[in-house]
Each structure stands twice: as structure tokens, then as C-alpha cells.
Design a protein around this motif. Structure first.
Motif, PDB file in Angstrom:
ATOM      1  N   VAL A  51       0.873  -1.172   0.000  1.00 18.73           N
ATOM      2  CA  VAL A  51       0.000   0.000   0.000  1.00 18.73           C
ATOM      3  C   VAL A  51       0.907   1.218   0.000  1.00 18.73           C
ATOM      4  N   VAL A  52       0.767   2.068  -1.014  1.00 18.31           N
ATOM      5  CA  VAL A  52       1.583   3.278  -1.127  1.00 18.31           C
ATOM      6  C   VAL A  52       0.636   4.461  -1.216  1.00 18.31           C
ATOM      7  N   ILE A  53       0.838   5.443  -0.347  1.00 18.69           N
ATOM      8  CA  ILE A  53      -0.019   6.626  -0.292  1.00 18.69           C
ATOM      9  C   ILE A  53       0.822   7.846  -0.624  1.00 18.69           C
ATOM     10  N   ASP A  54       0.413   8.577  -1.664  1.00 19.90           N
ATOM     11  CA  ASP A  54       1.102   9.805  -2.069  1.00 19.90           C
ATOM     12  C   ASP A  54       0.160  10.978  -1.891  1.00 19.90           C
ATOM     13  N   SER A 140      -7.718  10.531  -5.680  1.00 20.21           N
ATOM     14  CA  SER A 140      -8.764  11.384  -5.138  1.00 20.21           C
ATOM     15  C   SER A 140      -8.444  12.828  -5.482  1.00 20.21           C
ATOM     16  N   ASP A 141      -9.142  13.372  -6.478  1.00 20.95           N
ATOM     17  CA  ASP A 141      -8.933  14.765  -6.842  1.00 20.95           C
ATOM     18  C   ASP A 141      -9.352  15.686  -5.704  1.00 20.95           C
ATOM     19  N   GLU A 142     -10.402  15.293  -4.988  1.00 21.34           N
ATOM     20  CA  GLU A 142     -10.931  16.104  -3.896  1.00 21.34           C
ATOM     21  C   GLU A 142      -9.887  16.317  -2.800  1.00 21.34           C
ATOM     22  N   TRP A 143      -9.139  15.256  -2.460  1.00 20.15           N
ATOM     23  CA  TRP A 143      -8.169  15.338  -1.369  1.00 20.15           C
ATOM     24  C   TRP A 143      -6.731  15.437  -1.860  1.00 20.15           C
ATOM     25  N   THR A 146      -3.237   9.959  -3.735  1.00 15.59           N
ATOM     26  CA  THR A 146      -3.232   8.770  -4.575  1.00 15.59           C
ATOM     27  C   THR A 146      -2.881   7.573  -3.707  1.00 15.59           C
ATOM     28  N   VAL A 147      -3.689   6.529  -3.800  1.00 20.51           N
ATOM     29  CA  VAL A 147      -3.440   5.302  -3.052  1.00 20.51           C
ATOM     30  C   VAL A 147      -3.242   4.174  -4.057  1.00 20.51           C
TER      31      VAL A 147
END
Length: 155
Positions: A51-54, A140-143, A146-147
Motif C-alpha cells: 500500500v503506497v499513499i502519495d 482522489s482529486d478532492e483530497w 493517490t493510493v
């Protein structure tokens, strides 16, 4: 040009266009379609890099409590798109989300009701897949986050 030659010319053009189209859509999946393979139970990867969160967020891989995705074979399949129902289960076996899915070689769309009863739609891009592993990416454009996550076939 005679009608017979014209017909043969048109048939040859149609055949060439069909072969070009099939060649473009086949990709590197050996002619298999993810829509065929996705039915079953998939386990979220818990290893480093699974799981990579950017983006600017405090979210960590540990915040994602789902463990399994179960895609049921109750929908339609036309060789390109699979439709059916799905459920996600956390590590304790509790249902988190359930709803409908649609899957092709490029995208996985999930539709479900959230805790507040509101209909949610998530469109994840399929970065790569094999019979045993799928790499998904959700933007997520709103936040502005990218996950990316890996799920692996477990049955």
C-alpha cells in the motif's frame, strides 16, 4: 471497379481494421481478460510497498482495515467487462463495504453505500494484473491523494 472486387476490397479493409483493434486491446495479458480472472477472493497485501499513499495526508497503510475482496460471479461477462457484486471484509472478518462492481482491463469501478447510507462510487485504475496479483491505483482529486495497493488471489 467491379462489384466483386469492391466487395473483396471492403472485406480486406474490415479484416485489417479488426486485426488492428484486437491487437491493440489484447495488451500483454496473453488474450486473457481481467474480467474473467477477477471472480474469487483476493487478499490485500500487508507487506512493505503493498500500500503506497502519495499526497498531503496523515493516512498510513495501517489505516486501511480491509483485508479481503470477494468478487462474485453473479453478473454478466462479454469477454471484456465483468459485472457482479463484491464485499470487503476486515481482518476480523467484519463486512466493511458491499455493493456492485464492474471490471475491465483498465478500471475497476465499485459502487456501495457508505456508513451514512450515501451511494459512493470509486473508480480505481488497474496498473497491472496477472492471474494472482492486481495492482490498483485510486486518485482522489478532492483530497489530492493517490493510493496504490496490491491484492493477491487467495482462492
Amino acid at each position: 471497379m467491379s462489384s466483386k472486387k469492391f466487395f473483396l476490397y471492403r472485406a480486406a479493409c474490415l479484416m485489417a481494421a479488426l486485426l488492428f483493434f484486437l491487437g491493440c486491446t489484447g495488451g500483454d495479458d496473453d488474450g486473457r481478460r481481467l474480467g474473467e480472472m477477477i471472480v474469487g477472493t483476493w487478499q490485500r497485501g500487508w507487506g512493505e510497498g503493498d500500500v503506497v499513499i502519495d499526497g498531503d495526508t496523515e493516512l498510513q497503510p495501517e489505516n486501511f482495515t480491509y483485508d479481503k475482496f470477494i468478487f462474485n460471479n453473479d453478473g454478466t461477462y462479454n469477454g471484456m467487462v465483468r459485472k457482479g457484486t463484491f464485499v470487503t471484509i476486515d481482518k476480523e472478518g467484519e463486512v466493511i463495504f458491499e455493493g456492485d462492481y464492474q471490471c475491465d482491463n483498465s478500471n475497476l469501478r465499485l459502487e456501495f453505500l457508505d456508513e451514512g447510507g450515501r451511494k459512493q462510487k470509486i473508480l480505481a485504475q488497474i496498473v497491472s494484473f496477472t492471474e494472482y496479483e492486481i495492482l490498483l491505483r485510486y486518485d482522489s482529486d478532492e483530497w489530492g491523494v493517490t493510493v496504490s495497493l496490491k491484492i493477491r488471489k487467495s482462492s
